[in-house]
Design a protein around this motif. Structure first.
Motif, PDB file in Angstrom:
ATOM      1  N   GLN A  97     -29.744 -36.375  -7.131  1.00 57.45           N
ATOM      2  CA  GLN A  97     -29.302 -37.596  -7.800  1.00 57.45           C
ATOM      3  C   GLN A  97     -27.849 -37.437  -8.231  1.00 57.45           C
ATOM      4  OE1 GLN A  97     -30.918 -40.568  -8.458  1.00 57.45           O
ATOM      5  NE2 GLN A  97     -32.412 -39.776  -7.028  1.00 57.45           N
ATOM      6  N   PRO A  98     -27.051 -38.494  -8.100  1.00 57.92           N
ATOM      7  CA  PRO A  98     -25.654 -38.395  -8.537  1.00 57.92           C
ATOM      8  C   PRO A  98     -25.562 -38.216 -10.054  1.00 57.92           C
ATOM      9  CG  PRO A  98     -26.169 -40.642  -7.851  1.00 57.92           C
ATOM     10  CD  PRO A  98     -27.373 -39.807  -7.540  1.00 57.92           C
ATOM     11  N   ILE A  99     -24.490 -37.601 -10.484  1.00 60.52           N
ATOM     12  CA  ILE A  99     -24.184 -37.431 -11.902  1.00 60.52           C
ATOM     13  C   ILE A  99     -23.855 -38.798 -12.510  1.00 60.52           C
ATOM     14  CG2 ILE A  99     -22.578 -36.343 -13.545  1.00 60.52           C
ATOM     15  CD1 ILE A  99     -24.422 -34.392 -11.997  1.00 60.52           C
ATOM     16  N   ARG A 100     -23.100 -39.601 -11.770  1.00 61.50           N
ATOM     17  CA  ARG A 100     -22.754 -40.964 -12.163  1.00 61.50           C
ATOM     18  C   ARG A 100     -22.695 -41.813 -10.894  1.00 61.50           C
ATOM     19  NH1 ARG A 100     -19.425 -40.647 -16.996  1.00 61.50           N
ATOM     20  NH2 ARG A 100     -20.478 -39.080 -18.280  1.00 61.50           N
ATOM     21  N   ALA A 101     -22.855 -43.103 -11.064  1.00 57.05           N
ATOM     22  CA  ALA A 101     -22.763 -44.034  -9.934  1.00 57.05           C
ATOM     23  C   ALA A 101     -22.157 -45.336 -10.435  1.00 57.05           C
ATOM     24  CB  ALA A 101     -24.136 -44.281  -9.323  1.00 57.05           C
ATOM     25  N   ALA A 102     -21.547 -46.081  -9.510  1.00 53.33           N
ATOM     26  CA  ALA A 102     -20.933 -47.350  -9.877  1.00 53.33           C
ATOM     27  C   ALA A 102     -20.902 -48.280  -8.673  1.00 53.33           C
ATOM     28  CB  ALA A 102     -19.515 -47.136 -10.400  1.00 53.33           C
ATOM     29  N   ARG A 103     -20.803 -49.560  -8.974  1.00 53.84           N
ATOM     30  CA  ARG A 103     -20.617 -50.606  -7.965  1.00 53.84           C
ATOM     31  C   ARG A 103     -19.312 -51.304  -8.294  1.00 53.84           C
ATOM     32  NH1 ARG A 103     -21.230 -56.043  -7.392  1.00 53.84           N
ATOM     33  NH2 ARG A 103     -22.003 -56.776  -5.393  1.00 53.84           N
ATOM     34  N   ILE A 104     -18.385 -51.298  -7.344  1.00 53.23           N
ATOM     35  CA  ILE A 104     -17.081 -51.930  -7.523  1.00 53.23           C
ATOM     36  C   ILE A 104     -17.074 -53.229  -6.731  1.00 53.23           C
ATOM     37  CG2 ILE A 104     -14.600 -51.670  -7.198  1.00 53.23           C
ATOM     38  CD1 ILE A 104     -15.102 -48.614  -7.202  1.00 53.23           C
ATOM     39  N   ASP A 105     -16.917 -54.353  -7.411  1.00 51.17           N
ATOM     40  CA  ASP A 105     -16.972 -55.677  -6.784  1.00 51.17           C
ATOM     41  C   ASP A 105     -15.646 -56.007  -6.101  1.00 51.17           C
ATOM     42  OD1 ASP A 105     -17.488 -58.265  -6.008  1.00 51.17           O
ATOM     43  OD2 ASP A 105     -18.119 -58.944  -8.002  1.00 51.17           O
ATOM     44  N   VAL A 106     -15.530 -55.621  -4.837  1.00 51.10           N
ATOM     45  CA  VAL A 106     -14.310 -55.837  -4.071  1.00 51.10           C
ATOM     46  C   VAL A 106     -14.052 -57.339  -3.874  1.00 51.10           C
ATOM     47  CG1 VAL A 106     -13.168 -55.415  -1.847  1.00 51.10           C
ATOM     48  CG2 VAL A 106     -14.516 -53.614  -2.916  1.00 51.10           C
ATOM     49  N   ALA A 107     -15.108 -58.118  -3.687  1.00 47.99           N
ATOM     50  CA  ALA A 107     -14.962 -59.565  -3.498  1.00 47.99           C
ATOM     51  C   ALA A 107     -14.306 -60.222  -4.711  1.00 47.99           C
ATOM     52  CB  ALA A 107     -16.317 -60.208  -3.221  1.00 47.99           C
ATOM     53  N   ALA A 108     -14.462 -59.616  -5.894  1.00 45.41           N
ATOM     54  CA  ALA A 108     -13.847 -60.147  -7.118  1.00 45.41           C
ATOM     55  C   ALA A 108     -12.473 -59.516  -7.375  1.00 45.41           C
ATOM     56  CB  ALA A 108     -14.763 -59.901  -8.310  1.00 45.41           C
ATOM     57  N   GLY A 109     -11.985 -58.728  -6.431  1.00 43.39           N
ATOM     58  CA  GLY A 109     -10.663 -58.130  -6.555  1.00 43.39           C
ATOM     59  C   GLY A 109     -10.635 -56.756  -7.195  1.00 43.39           C
ATOM     60  N   GLU A 110     -11.791 -56.173  -7.489  1.00 43.24           N
ATOM     61  CA  GLU A 110     -11.825 -54.834  -8.085  1.00 43.24           C
ATOM     62  C   GLU A 110     -11.656 -53.769  -7.001  1.00 43.24           C
ATOM     63  OE1 GLU A 110     -15.500 -54.446 -10.229  1.00 43.24           O
ATOM     64  OE2 GLU A 110     -15.110 -56.237 -11.425  1.00 43.24           O
ATOM     65  N   HIS A 111     -10.984 -52.692  -7.354  1.00 44.85           N
ATOM     66  CA  HIS A 111     -10.798 -51.586  -6.408  1.00 44.85           C
ATOM     67  C   HIS A 111     -10.898 -50.224  -7.069  1.00 44.85           C
ATOM     68  CE1 HIS A 111      -9.748 -53.910  -2.841  1.00 44.85           C
ATOM     69  NE2 HIS A 111      -9.178 -54.752  -3.688  1.00 44.85           N
ATOM     70  N   SER A 112     -11.242 -50.183  -8.370  1.00 49.91           N
ATOM     71  CA  SER A 112     -11.273 -48.885  -9.042  1.00 49.91           C
ATOM     72  C   SER A 112     -12.381 -48.813 -10.079  1.00 49.91           C
ATOM     73  CB  SER A 112      -9.919 -48.606  -9.700  1.00 49.91           C
ATOM     74  OG  SER A 112      -9.640 -49.593 -10.671  1.00 49.91           O
ATOM     75  N   VAL A 113     -12.696 -47.584 -10.442  1.00 46.76           N
ATOM     76  CA  VAL A 113     -13.685 -47.294 -11.486  1.00 46.76           C
ATOM     77  C   VAL A 113     -13.233 -46.017 -12.186  1.00 46.76           C
ATOM     78  CG1 VAL A 113     -15.186 -45.920  -9.964  1.00 46.76           C
ATOM     79  CG2 VAL A 113     -16.145 -47.040 -11.984  1.00 46.76           C
ATOM     80  N   THR A 114     -13.562 -45.904 -13.469  1.00 55.76           N
ATOM     81  CA  THR A 114     -13.269 -44.691 -14.226  1.00 55.76           C
ATOM     82  C   THR A 114     -14.560 -44.170 -14.830  1.00 55.76           C
ATOM     83  OG1 THR A 114     -11.022 -45.436 -14.736  1.00 55.76           O
ATOM     84  CG2 THR A 114     -11.934 -43.684 -16.125  1.00 55.76           C
ATOM     85  N   PHE A 115     -14.826 -42.900 -14.588  1.00 55.09           N
ATOM     86  CA  PHE A 115     -15.963 -42.220 -15.190  1.00 55.09           C
ATOM     87  C   PHE A 115     -15.432 -41.428 -16.383  1.00 55.09           C
ATOM     88  CE2 PHE A 115     -17.376 -42.459 -10.653  1.00 55.09           C
ATOM     89  CZ  PHE A 115     -18.455 -43.311 -10.860  1.00 55.09           C
ATOM     90  N   GLU A 116     -15.898 -41.764 -17.579  1.00 55.74           N
ATOM     91  CA  GLU A 116     -15.451 -41.119 -18.821  1.00 55.74           C
ATOM     92  C   GLU A 116     -16.478 -40.089 -19.281  1.00 55.74           C
ATOM     93  OE1 GLU A 116     -12.615 -41.817 -20.363  1.00 55.74           O
ATOM     94  OE2 GLU A 116     -12.014 -43.718 -19.471  1.00 55.74           O
ATOM     95  N   GLY A 117     -16.040 -39.184 -20.125  1.00 55.70           N
ATOM     96  CA  GLY A 117     -16.942 -38.238 -20.773  1.00 55.70           C
ATOM     97  C   GLY A 117     -17.560 -37.207 -19.857  1.00 55.70           C
ATOM     98  N   LEU A 118     -16.851 -36.814 -18.808  1.00 57.59           N
ATOM     99  CA  LEU A 118     -17.366 -35.800 -17.880  1.00 57.59           C
ATOM    100  C   LEU A 118     -17.074 -34.401 -18.407  1.00 57.59           C
ATOM    101  CD1 LEU A 118     -16.014 -37.281 -14.518  1.00 57.59           C
ATOM    102  CD2 LEU A 118     -18.376 -37.344 -15.343  1.00 57.59           C
ATOM    103  N   PRO A 119     -18.000 -33.468 -18.235  1.00 61.05           N
ATOM    104  CA  PRO A 119     -17.651 -32.078 -18.525  1.00 61.05           C
ATOM    105  C   PRO A 119     -16.624 -31.606 -17.489  1.00 61.05           C
ATOM    106  CG  PRO A 119     -20.037 -32.341 -18.186  1.00 61.05           C
ATOM    107  CD  PRO A 119     -19.381 -33.634 -17.834  1.00 61.05           C
TER     108      PRO A 119
END
Length: 137
Positions: A52-74
């Motif tokens: 299982q991934p440590i974190r996962a995300a969905r970035i809505d490219v159709a809405a103009g999103e192209h990035s994600v930030t994962f906070e609080g990582l060891p």
């Protein structure tokens, strides 16, 4: 006794410097299409091969999103697997032979040989604030 007290005070004063702050990872995806979403999974060495991934995300490219930030990582080593769900059906489409028909990518823009990029090629270290741009085409 005075010497011990001075040592204890010096140790306590240094404690904030010894504590490790959580790290953050900013991922930006360069996509070839402006539809659908990029599905991102962040792994450590023990999960990269199929856990299982440590974190996962969905970035809505159709809405103009192209990035994600994962906070609080060891602080540590991580690897990213991502695919561009161009048609927005929520899964990676494949041909009858199981080969992906939608774009996919790995951290470090690593490439695999008849499968996903190896951990050694995809892994990168995170401590403090880290960033990576991944081309997914």
């Amino acid at each position: 006794m005075i010497r011990t007290a001075a040592f204890a005070i010096a140790l306590l004063a240094a404690a904030p410097a010894l504590a490790s702050d959580p790290a953050s990872l900013a991922l930006t995806f360069d996509t070839g299409a402006s539809t659908g979403a990029v599905m991102v999974a962040l792994y450590d060495e023990t999960t990269y091969g199929g856990g299982q991934p440590i974190r996962a995300a969905r970035i809505d490219v159709a809405a103009g999103e192209h990035s994600v930030t994962f906070e609080g990582l060891p602080a540590g080593d991580y690897g990213v697997k991502a695919f561009h769900d161009v048609n927005g059906n929520g899964r990676m489409d494949t041909n009858p032979f199981g080969m992906p028909t939608e774009p996919f990518a790995f951290s470090n823009n690593a490439v695999g040989n008849m499968g996903p990029a190896s951990w050694d090629r995809a892994r990168f270290s995170v401590s403090g604030a880290a960033a990576q741009t991944i081309s997914i085409r």
